[in-house]
Design a protein around this motif. Structure first.
Motif, short mmCIF file in Angstrom:
data_model
loop_
_atom_site.label_atom_id
_atom_site.label_comp_id
_atom_site.label_asym_id
_atom_site.label_seq_id
_atom_site.Cartn_x
_atom_site.Cartn_y
_atom_site.Cartn_z
N HIS A 97 17.38 23.14 40.53
CA HIS A 97 18.20 23.25 39.32
C HIS A 97 17.45 23.78 38.09
N PRO A 98 16.27 23.24 37.73
CA PRO A 98 15.62 23.72 36.50
C PRO A 98 15.34 25.22 36.53
N ALA A 99 14.90 25.73 37.69
CA ALA A 99 14.60 27.15 37.80
C ALA A 99 15.88 27.99 37.77
N VAL A 100 16.93 27.49 38.42
CA VAL A 100 18.21 28.20 38.45
C VAL A 100 18.75 28.36 37.03
N PHE A 101 18.75 27.27 36.30
CA PHE A 101 19.28 27.32 34.93
C PHE A 101 18.38 28.15 34.02
N GLY A 102 17.07 27.97 34.18
CA GLY A 102 16.13 28.71 33.33
C GLY A 102 16.22 30.21 33.53
N TYR A 162 6.62 17.81 40.44
CA TYR A 162 7.90 17.85 41.15
C TYR A 162 8.90 18.73 40.42
N GLN A 163 9.44 19.70 41.14
CA GLN A 163 10.38 20.63 40.53
C GLN A 163 11.83 20.39 40.94
N GLY A 164 12.03 19.41 41.82
CA GLY A 164 13.39 19.11 42.24
C GLY A 164 13.65 19.51 43.67
N PHE A 207 4.14 13.69 34.03
CA PHE A 207 4.95 13.99 32.84
C PHE A 207 6.01 15.04 33.18
N ALA A 208 5.59 16.12 33.84
CA ALA A 208 6.51 17.20 34.20
C ALA A 208 7.56 16.70 35.19
N SER A 209 7.14 15.89 36.14
CA SER A 209 8.07 15.36 37.15
C SER A 209 9.16 14.50 36.52
N LYS A 210 8.77 13.68 35.56
CA LYS A 210 9.75 12.84 34.88
C LYS A 210 10.76 13.70 34.11
N LYS A 211 10.26 14.77 33.50
CA LYS A 211 11.16 15.69 32.81
C LYS A 211 12.16 16.30 33.78
N THR A 212 11.68 16.64 34.98
CA THR A 212 12.56 17.20 36.01
C THR A 212 13.64 16.20 36.38
N LEU A 213 13.22 15.00 36.72
CA LEU A 213 14.17 13.97 37.18
C LEU A 213 15.18 13.62 36.10
N ASP A 214 14.71 13.52 34.87
CA ASP A 214 15.60 13.16 33.76
C ASP A 214 16.63 14.26 33.47
N GLY A 215 16.30 15.49 33.82
CA GLY A 215 17.18 16.60 33.44
C GLY A 215 18.12 17.11 34.50
N LEU A 216 18.02 16.61 35.73
CA LEU A 216 18.82 17.17 36.83
C LEU A 216 20.33 17.08 36.58
N LYS A 217 20.79 15.92 36.13
CA LYS A 217 22.23 15.75 35.89
C LYS A 217 22.70 16.65 34.75
N ASP A 218 21.85 16.82 33.76
CA ASP A 218 22.21 17.67 32.62
C ASP A 218 22.34 19.13 33.05
N TYR A 219 21.40 19.58 33.91
CA TYR A 219 21.48 20.95 34.42
C TYR A 219 22.79 21.16 35.19
N GLU A 220 23.14 20.18 36.02
CA GLU A 220 24.38 20.29 36.79
C GLU A 220 25.59 20.38 35.87
N ALA A 221 25.63 19.55 34.85
CA ALA A 221 26.76 19.55 33.92
C ALA A 221 26.90 20.90 33.22
N LYS A 222 25.77 21.46 32.81
CA LYS A 222 25.81 22.74 32.11
C LYS A 222 26.24 23.87 33.04
N GLY A 262 31.12 27.40 34.99
CA GLY A 262 32.02 27.89 36.03
C GLY A 262 31.50 27.81 37.45
N VAL A 263 30.32 27.24 37.63
CA VAL A 263 29.75 27.12 38.98
C VAL A 263 30.33 25.88 39.67
N THR A 264 30.72 26.04 40.93
CA THR A 264 31.19 24.91 41.73
C THR A 264 29.99 24.33 42.48
N ILE A 265 29.74 23.04 42.28
CA ILE A 265 28.60 22.38 42.94
C ILE A 265 29.14 21.43 43.99
N ASN A 266 28.80 21.72 45.24
CA ASN A 266 29.33 20.96 46.37
C ASN A 266 28.29 20.08 47.04
#
Length: 333
Positions: A220-225, A154-156, A275-290, A295-299
């Protein structure tokens, strides 16, 4: 006469040995032979998919005592997803993290996993990807040269990335939005009002920077990466695709493995996907915060109009009846 009988006996024994060799029995793992699988992906080393592939490498090599080796190549080092699929299909020792929309070119039914709003979250996506219904589609891929190792990566959920605010489908009208070149994905973006534009993932950043495209859609993970938050102003959380992907290799290469190694690779691929899916789920909020900090507006928007706009995708791709089967698996009406 004795010489003739002796010759006939030798011939019979020889034929018996040949018949045994051609019986199709799979030998046990050769203690001296090593095998190599190269896993390629478009995402970076920080992405959960890469981390999952490294987990797979660790566990497979441990269980096979290093006889089945795995190398992992991020950031399109081995080529694009389409390139890797073609390599796998003709027998190369490669595997690729790929999406159902691409595989639908071989087995159309599998594409529904990548259809708009077919599932609402990770749990539903995993339930579908590990169901008997999905396994039937995966089995059909073997005749097209592919072997699904697991499809629970799962990539989000995917959202729109733009430099203008988007609140409803009408706001997408006229925007050139990058999306992969599969019919279902392109049809989805078109149905929501945008102009779908196919670019390789590595070209999205310069494409946005140089205004070759007006936006993109991604998780999100791909966008940030890929540092896309540096060249966009808005992320609109439409969640139009729940991106459940799979690790797929070639059937020709997979069939060369001893059965023992085949079983290990399949078992560990499922574990690595979780394992990868859990990493994705655990990191979504962190990606948004970063990305917000950058300066990105998330609606968060009302997705009902977007869902309604994409209904036509099921009709145009003749997926209405298949959608009913999926809803039965998911326990939906």
């Amino acid at each position: 006469m004795k010489k003739i009988l002796a010759c006939l006996l030798i011939l019979a024994l020889g034929l018996g040995l040949l018949a045994g060799c051609g019986s199709g029995a799979k030998p046990a793992a050769d203690k001296d032979k090593t095998y190599l699988l190269k896993i390629g992906m478009v995402v970076t080393e920080q992405d959960p998919m890469y981390l999952g592939a490294m987990e797979l490498k660790k566990n497979v090599e441990a269980r096979t005592k290093g006889k089945l080796k795995i190398q992992v190549f991020p950031s399109s080092q081995l080529g694009t997803t389409d390139d890797l699929e073609e390599q796998a299909k003709v027998g190369a020792n490669v595997a690729v993290i790929t999406d159902p929309a691409r595989l639908a070119r071989a087995v159309p039914e599998i594409g529904i996993l990548g259809a708009p709003y077919i599932t609402d979250n990770y749990d539903e996506s995993r339930k579908l990807a590990t169901s008997k219904l999905f396994q039937g589609w995966a089995d059909k891929l073997q005749s097209h040269g592919f072997h699904v190792l697991s499809f629970n990566w799962y990539q989000g959920d995917r959202h729109f990335l733009t430099n203008v605010p988007v609140k409803e489908p009408a706001d997408l009208k006229g925007l050139r939005i990058r999306t992969p070149g599969s019919p279902i994905w392109q049809g989805t973006i078109s149905a929501m009002g945008a102009t779908p534009t196919a670019l390789s993932w590595s070209e999205v950043y310069p494409g946005l920077q140089q205004k070759v495209i007006d936006g993109a859609e991604a998780q999100h993970p791909a966008v940030f990466g890929a540092h896309l938050h540096e060249v966009i102003k808005y992320i609109t959380k439409t969640g139009h695709f729940q991106l459940m992907t799979g690790l797929v290799c070639g059937e020709k290469w997979f069939s060369t493995l001893p059965k023992e190694y085949q079983a290990i690779l399949l078992e560990e691929a499922v574990k690595a996907g979780d394992f990868a899916s859990k990493k994705t789920l655990d990191g979504l909020k962190d990606y948004e915060a970063k990305m917000k900090a950058a300066g990105v507006t998330i609606n968060q928007v009302d997705i009902a109009p977007f869902k309604k706009a994409t209904e036509v995708v099921y009709e145009k791709n003749k997926l209405v009846d298949l959608r009913k089967q999926v809803n039965e698996v998911l326990g939906k009406k």
